[in-house]
Design an enzyme around this catalytic site. Structure first.
Site, PDB file in Angstrom:
ATOM      1  N   TYR A  37      -6.738  -6.121   5.175  1.00  0.00           N
ATOM      2  CA  TYR A  37      -6.472  -4.703   5.446  1.00  0.00           C
ATOM      3  C   TYR A  37      -7.546  -4.072   6.347  1.00  0.00           C
ATOM      4  CZ  TYR A  37      -3.440  -5.211   1.277  1.00  0.00           C
ATOM      5  OH  TYR A  37      -2.522  -5.622   0.345  1.00  0.00           O
ATOM      6  N   LEU A 175       7.771   1.620  -4.166  1.00  0.00           N
ATOM      7  CA  LEU A 175       8.290   2.871  -3.590  1.00  0.00           C
ATOM      8  C   LEU A 175       8.943   2.580  -2.240  1.00  0.00           C
ATOM      9  CD1 LEU A 175       5.242   5.149  -4.453  1.00  0.00           C
ATOM     10  CD2 LEU A 175       7.462   5.105  -5.604  1.00  0.00           C
ATOM     11  N   ASN A 224       1.721  10.247  -8.082  1.00  0.00           N
ATOM     12  CA  ASN A 224       1.867   8.810  -8.366  1.00  0.00           C
ATOM     13  C   ASN A 224       0.987   8.318  -9.512  1.00  0.00           C
ATOM     14  OD1 ASN A 224       3.698   8.705  -6.286  1.00  0.00           O
ATOM     15  ND2 ASN A 224       2.332   7.741  -4.811  1.00  0.00           N
TER      16      ASN A 224
HETATM   17  N1  LIG Z   1      -0.439  -8.715  -2.044  1.00  0.00           N
HETATM   18  C1  LIG Z   1       0.349  -8.419  -1.033  1.00  0.00           C
HETATM   19  O1  LIG Z   1       0.822  -9.286  -0.272  1.00  0.00           O
HETATM   20  C2  LIG Z   1       0.719  -6.984  -0.819  1.00  0.00           C
HETATM   21  C3  LIG Z   1       1.781  -6.658   0.046  1.00  0.00           C
HETATM   22  C4  LIG Z   1       2.094  -5.311   0.213  1.00  0.00           C
HETATM   23  C5  LIG Z   1       1.368  -4.342  -0.463  1.00  0.00           C
HETATM   24  N2  LIG Z   1       0.306  -4.690  -1.279  1.00  0.00           N
HETATM   25  C6  LIG Z   1      -0.516  -3.672  -1.984  1.00  0.00           C
HETATM   26  O2  LIG Z   1       0.353  -2.809  -2.693  1.00  0.00           O
HETATM   27  C7  LIG Z   1       0.150  -1.475  -2.252  1.00  0.00           C
HETATM   28  C8  LIG Z   1       1.450  -0.693  -2.356  1.00  0.00           C
HETATM   29  O3  LIG Z   1       2.442  -1.264  -1.532  1.00  0.00           O
HETATM   30  P1  LIG Z   1       2.925  -0.578  -0.167  1.00  0.00           P
HETATM   31  O4  LIG Z   1       1.824   0.214   0.428  1.00  0.00           O
HETATM   32  O5  LIG Z   1       3.526  -1.673   0.645  1.00  0.00           O
HETATM   33  O6  LIG Z   1       4.134   0.328  -0.622  1.00  0.00           O
HETATM   34  P2  LIG Z   1       4.355   1.544  -1.651  1.00  0.00           P
HETATM   35  O7  LIG Z   1       3.080   1.994  -2.255  1.00  0.00           O
HETATM   36  O8  LIG Z   1       5.468   1.158  -2.537  1.00  0.00           O
HETATM   37  O9  LIG Z   1       4.928   2.639  -0.683  1.00  0.00           O
HETATM   38  C9  LIG Z   1       4.137   3.278   0.260  1.00  0.00           C
HETATM   39  C10 LIG Z   1       5.072   4.132   1.117  1.00  0.00           C
HETATM   40  O10 LIG Z   1       5.779   5.054   0.282  1.00  0.00           O
HETATM   41  C11 LIG Z   1       5.427   6.391   0.621  1.00  0.00           C
HETATM   42  N3  LIG Z   1       5.207   7.091  -0.683  1.00  0.00           N
HETATM   43  C12 LIG Z   1       4.122   7.062  -1.467  1.00  0.00           C
HETATM   44  N4  LIG Z   1       4.306   7.795  -2.574  1.00  0.00           N
HETATM   45  C13 LIG Z   1       5.563   8.284  -2.510  1.00  0.00           C
HETATM   46  C14 LIG Z   1       6.332   9.098  -3.373  1.00  0.00           C
HETATM   47  N5  LIG Z   1       5.843   9.553  -4.531  1.00  0.00           N
HETATM   48  N6  LIG Z   1       7.606   9.411  -2.997  1.00  0.00           N
HETATM   49  C15 LIG Z   1       8.094   8.946  -1.827  1.00  0.00           C
HETATM   50  N7  LIG Z   1       7.421   8.160  -0.968  1.00  0.00           N
HETATM   51  C16 LIG Z   1       6.150   7.832  -1.309  1.00  0.00           C
HETATM   52  C17 LIG Z   1       4.169   6.290   1.464  1.00  0.00           C
HETATM   53  O11 LIG Z   1       4.155   7.266   2.478  1.00  0.00           O
HETATM   54  P3  LIG Z   1       2.933   8.332   2.607  1.00  0.00           P
HETATM   55  O12 LIG Z   1       1.665   7.535   2.752  1.00  0.00           O
HETATM   56  O13 LIG Z   1       3.309   9.109   3.819  1.00  0.00           O
HETATM   57  O14 LIG Z   1       2.981   9.144   1.346  1.00  0.00           O
HETATM   58  C18 LIG Z   1       4.329   4.916   2.124  1.00  0.00           C
HETATM   59  O15 LIG Z   1       5.149   5.011   3.267  1.00  0.00           O
HETATM   60  C19 LIG Z   1      -0.368  -1.650  -0.820  1.00  0.00           C
HETATM   61  O16 LIG Z   1      -0.922  -0.470  -0.296  1.00  0.00           O
HETATM   62  C20 LIG Z   1      -1.327  -2.795  -1.031  1.00  0.00           C
HETATM   63  O17 LIG Z   1      -2.531  -2.335  -1.627  1.00  0.00           O
HETATM   64  C21 LIG Z   1       0.001  -5.992  -1.480  1.00  0.00           C
END
Ligand SMILES: NC(=O)c1ccc[n+]([C@@H]2O[C@H](COP(=O)([O-])OP(=O)(O)OC[C@H]3O[C@@H](n4cnc5c(N)ncnc54)[C@H](OP(=O)(O)O)[C@@H]3O)[C@@H](O)[C@H]2O)c1
Length: 246
Positions: A37, A175, A224
């Site tokens: 990241y 999400l 959240n």
């Molecule tokens: N191990 C792996 O391979 C892997 C892969 C992917 C992710 N991850 C980890 O998991 C974390 C979470 O996954 P992610 O970032 O892919 O997706 P996520 O947290 O499920 O979703 C993030 C997205 O949803 C929006 N969002 C956040 N809160 C919201 C809410 N309450 N209502 C509506 N939309 C909302 C955010 O936009 P805004 O920012 O504009 O609010 C962003 O576009 C990552 O940040 C990372 O740390 C790990």
């Protein structure tokens, strides 16, 4: 491990620092990052600026499988960037593709854990059979498997398989990968006076899946983690589980 962590994928530079600072102020005590990241230094700066003691915050970082063979120097870099002398949870970011690579990297992590700069080690994006290969080769199960999880990916057998092996599941992208306008979620959200996003995160907690939502927006960062003032009934959980089959 706190059940709600703050995800930081795609957060870089000042926005990463600001978002993590906002998350810590909102009460998050678990931050999820990875060398991939490229934001460990910003997270380290936010931890320092928050004024919190290191021991109050659970930090997860990850090593890329391509760094097999040099895990010790990668760990030193992560520690330096995060401004800490230990990592709470260190994960293999995804399974190495070369034969025997998974075992080799896992052994490196085990050795470094024994040196004391890492409290727990685990994996990410591993299938249960890949996890079993590690257990067979080392006798040591990962503490955690961080996997893509959400209503459309729900599979009781996968959760049961991790529970049988004593492995905590962390679910990412719940999400992002969910249609938050789905009427099933809208109805449950309205019944509890919360948002569909909160329903999805609470549903994961009802399944003992650790959540790590990411947001840059202060109101979402706050919402959240606001997941403990309501609970889902067994019927509500079942109706969300069924989204995987619809
Ligand atoms: N191990 C792996 O391979 C892997 C892969 C992917 C992710 N991850 C980890 O998991 C974390 C979470 O996954 P992610 O970032 O892919 O997706 P996520 O947290 O499920 O979703 C993030 C997205 O949803 C929006 N969002 C956040 N809160 C919201 C809410 N309450 N209502 C509506 N939309 C909302 C955010 O936009 P805004 O920012 O504009 O609010 C962003 O576009 C990552 O940040 C990372 O740390 C790990």
């Amino acid at each position: 491990m706190p059940l709600v962590g703050f995800g930081t994928w795609k957060l870089r530079n000042d926005p990463a620092h600001e978002a993590v600072l906002a998350a810590l102020a909102a009460g998050y005590r678990h931050i999820d990052t990875a060398t991939m990241y490229a934001n460990e230094a910003e997270i380290g700066r936010a931890l320092q600026d928050s004024g919190l003691d290191r021991a109050e915050v659970f930090i997860t970082t990850k090593i890329r499988p391509s760094d097999a063979g040099r895990a010790s120097s990668v760990l030193r870099q992560s520690l330096r960037a995060l401004g800490t002398d230990y990592i709470d949870l260190w994960l293999v970011h995804w399974p190495p593709s070369q034969k025997g690579g998974s075992r080799q990297l896992w052994n490196e992590l085990l050795e470094l854990q024994a040196e004391g700069h890492v409290t727990d080690i685990g994996v990410s994006n591993y299938t249960l059979s890949e996890v079993d290969e590690l257990i067979r080769s080392s006798g040591q199960a990962p503490a955690v498997n961080q996997i893509d999880w959400g209503p459309t990916r729900h599979d009781d057998r996968v959760l049961a398989g991790h529970a049988e092996r004593g492995i905590a599941v962390e679910g990412y992208s719940s999400l992002k990968n969910t249609n938050l306008d789905d009427p099933v979620l809208a109805k449950i959200a309205s019944a509890h006076g919360v948002t569909p996003g909160q329903v999805v995160l609470r549903w994961q907690l009802e399944h003992n899946v650790v959540v790590i939502p990411k947001s840059v927006r202060p109101e979402r960062i706050t919402a959240n983690i606001d997941l403990f003032g309501f609970a889902l009934s067994a019927d509500e959980v079942a109706s969300i589980d069924a989204m995987a089959r619809s």
